[in-house]
Design a protein around this motif. Structure first.
Motif: not given
Length: 244
Positions: A7-24
């Motif tokens: 759950i932690l890894t999957t949730g962190s992944s969701v947050g990571f790609f949200k940040l990637v999208n924001y950064g782009i």
């Protein structure tokens, strides 16, 4: 990995790609892509996922070659984490499309994501078929060039030499890492039918059948767009030159 870790890894992944999208979104965007900023950011984020998981999937087999001999029981924490991270991305992308695009325009991809999340979810929760899931992620090697193709088209670089080179690499990797991989996975599933529970076998078979149909359709579209179209344009130009 325990459930909490998944759950932690999957949730962190969701947050990571949200940040990637924001950064782009904070980076310069080509003028021609500004007509659909959401699509530009979405495809660019997908490109990052493909690059990350494509390399990661190859490293999984390089670092833990035993997994190639047993795709059901054998796995490493490294490979298990890869599948969990990928689930996180597909959950993020699913939500991104639902919130920002009409379902009628993206139902194919939404359905694809549901299938992938279901199959990968079974794998990480049961700690079985992780190797099989990593094999499935080898298709992301092709997705790197597939997404790059979309980015170049949005940037109005479809007539550049770089685009043509990428199109050829895209087609080659499509056959090797997408069509051949799916064919190999289907063959493996049939040969190992007696080792797989009926529910898992059914879900896997249906999922592969759907992926195969979708990939054949996409392959035809790529051929028609990047190669058949250019051939027709050359013929038209030749005919015009003759008339002159």
């Amino acid at each position: 990995m325990e459930l909490n870790s998944v759950i932690l890894t999957t949730g962190s992944s969701v947050g990571f790609f949200k940040l990637v999208n924001y950064g782009i979104g904070k980076l310069p965007i080509p003028e021609t892509a500004q007509r659909n900023v959401w699509k530009w950011k979405n495809i660019s984020t997908s490109f990052v996922h493909s690059l990350l998981t494509g390399v990661w999937s190859v490293l999984c087999f390089c670092m833990h070659p035993q997994m190639a001999e047993d795709l059901i029981e054998t796995y490493s924490v490294f490979s298990h984490a890869l599948v969990s991270v990928s689930i996180g991305y597909f959950i993020y992308d699913f939500l991104d499309m639902v919130l920002n695009q009409k379902i009628s325009h993206s139902w194919e991809l939404l359905f694809h994501h549901v299938v992938v999340i279901t199959c990968f979810g079974i794998s990480v929760l049961t700690c079985r078929y992780v190797g099989f899931a990593v094999v499935a992620l080898l298709v992301e090697i092709n997705s790197v060039f597939l997404h790059l193709r979309q980015v170049l088209r949005m940037a109005s670089l479809a007539k550049s030499t770089f685009y043509r080179v990428n199109s050829m690499i895209n087609l080659g990797t499509y056959v090797v890492f997408r069509i051949n991989t799916l064919a190999w996975m289907t063959r493996w599933l049939v040969l190992n039918r007696d080792l797989i529970p009926l529910i898992s076998y059914t879900i896997g078979s249906v999922g592969l059948a759907i992926m195969t149909v979708m990939n054949i359709v996409l392959f035809y579209r790529l051929m028609r767009s990047d190669f058949m179209k250019s051939s027709r344009e050359k013929e038209v130009r030749k005919e015009k030159e003759k008339e002159m």
